[in-house]
Design a protein around this motif. Sequence first.
Motif, short mmCIF file in Angstrom:
data_model
loop_
_atom_site.label_atom_id
_atom_site.label_comp_id
_atom_site.label_asym_id
_atom_site.label_seq_id
_atom_site.Cartn_x
_atom_site.Cartn_y
_atom_site.Cartn_z
N LYS A 1 42.60 32.68 32.25
CA LYS A 1 41.89 32.61 33.52
C LYS A 1 42.82 32.02 34.58
O LYS A 1 43.36 30.92 34.41
CB LYS A 1 40.64 31.74 33.40
N GLY B 1 42.59 31.11 38.48
CA GLY B 1 41.73 30.96 39.65
C GLY B 1 42.07 29.66 40.34
O GLY B 1 43.23 29.38 40.62
N THR B 2 41.04 28.81 40.57
CA THR B 2 41.29 27.49 41.12
C THR B 2 42.16 26.68 40.16
O THR B 2 42.99 25.88 40.57
CB THR B 2 39.96 26.76 41.36
N SER C 1 42.27 31.01 47.85
CA SER C 1 42.57 32.10 46.93
C SER C 1 42.11 33.45 47.45
O SER C 1 42.82 34.46 47.31
CB SER C 1 41.90 31.82 45.57
N SER C 2 40.91 33.50 48.04
CA SER C 2 40.39 34.79 48.52
C SER C 2 41.26 35.37 49.61
O SER C 2 41.43 36.60 49.70
CB SER C 2 38.95 34.62 49.01
N SER D 1 39.52 34.66 39.32
CA SER D 1 39.50 35.19 40.69
C SER D 1 40.82 35.83 41.10
O SER D 1 40.85 36.82 41.84
CB SER D 1 39.12 34.08 41.68
N ALA E 1 41.96 39.63 40.68
CA ALA E 1 41.61 40.65 41.66
C ALA E 1 42.81 41.18 42.43
O ALA E 1 42.72 42.20 43.10
CB ALA E 1 40.57 40.09 42.64
N VAL F 1 34.27 40.14 36.03
CA VAL F 1 33.46 39.02 36.50
C VAL F 1 32.31 38.70 35.56
O VAL F 1 31.70 37.64 35.65
CB VAL F 1 32.91 39.30 37.92
#
Length: 394
Positions: free
Chosen positions: A215, A217-218, A285-286, A331, A334, A368
């Motif tokens: 994973k 992500g954050t 991140s987005s 995340s 993506a 997801v």
Amino acid sequence: MVDISRGSTLGGSGASELFQLLRDGSPRTRAELAAKTGVARSTIALRVEELMSLGLVSPVEDAQSTGGRPSSQFALNASAKFVLAADLGATHATIAVSNLGGAIVGETMGSIDIADGPPVVLNWLVKTARALLKKHGLLMTDILAVGIGLPGPVEHSSGRPINPPIMPGWDQFDVAGFVREQLDVPVLVDNDVNIMALGEQAFGWPKTDNLLFVKVGTGIGAGVISGGRLLRGAQGIAGDIGHVQIARGAGVACHCGNRGCLEALASGPAIARTLSAAGLDVDGSSAVVDLVKHGNIEAIQAVRQAGRDLGEVLTACVSLMNPSVIAVGGSMAAVGDHLIAGVREIIYTRSMPLATSKLTIVQSAAGVNAAVLGAGILAIHHALSPEGIDRMTA
């Protein structure tokens, strides 16, 4: 239906032993069950009747006959009972109802703030779960267990978070006990990346015994399935690769208190900081994902480098664990192939040829849904374990 028959992933006798053969959903006759177990057909018939009385097994279409009366077949009745699954993130949550085959029959999503603390978040979980059951015409008596994923380290045996960095007020809180008291069913709790690994394996790689789910992500973490079993380690933090030091990280501070951690360079926020320092307007991140999708060269290069950094740590994991699949989710997955390309570049260059000859490195198949699928699998494996079936037949 996903393959949830492999109870060994989470590691009896009598009806419970027989049921483990039927959990994969494949129809079998009494004769086949007798041959498989070495138990007399008369005893098999009694155990099948016992499982049918619980609704866990039902007759299906007749087998092809070689002459005379066709032999009746039996298989898991996936809709006999259900489990609740909860994926709790830092700012989001998904609650779902799954049948015994692992398929989601209903779900709902909502916004939460994990920093609001256990009572607020868990009361929301219970209220939302009850509303979801009512919507689908189900009662709590239809539920065998609850699986919960949390965004931090968890002592799985007790269901208590241990010093979770983004979960103030949750340290040592009895999550399983709190929810069990309100819903009156067994409650299983694990960290989010472990349940993602379970969901990924069940959904995308049901025949794979050695898999790493990563994973990004954050934070950065890995769920490790080896020899068909989910490995948690002595204190439940197996796979915490985000705090392994990497060469390029010398001097870079990490929120854990150390310097040079993978997470400090290759997580979503770390990539965003790198791009902000280069003069781009990136607030998280987005925004990084958006820049990559729009073809921004600086963002693509930063993500590719993050993949290389991740590959540096995963190369050691490949040598140690020898997985056949590395699935990348979270995340930052993506961004697509750019991150995975960096991972592949390092692993295929630095690992032994035998270790990579049949190694697959891909984006998560479950995507997801990995976490909520895995939370359901966690609950199903507990409910349908030999011990669980023994409790029901007692």
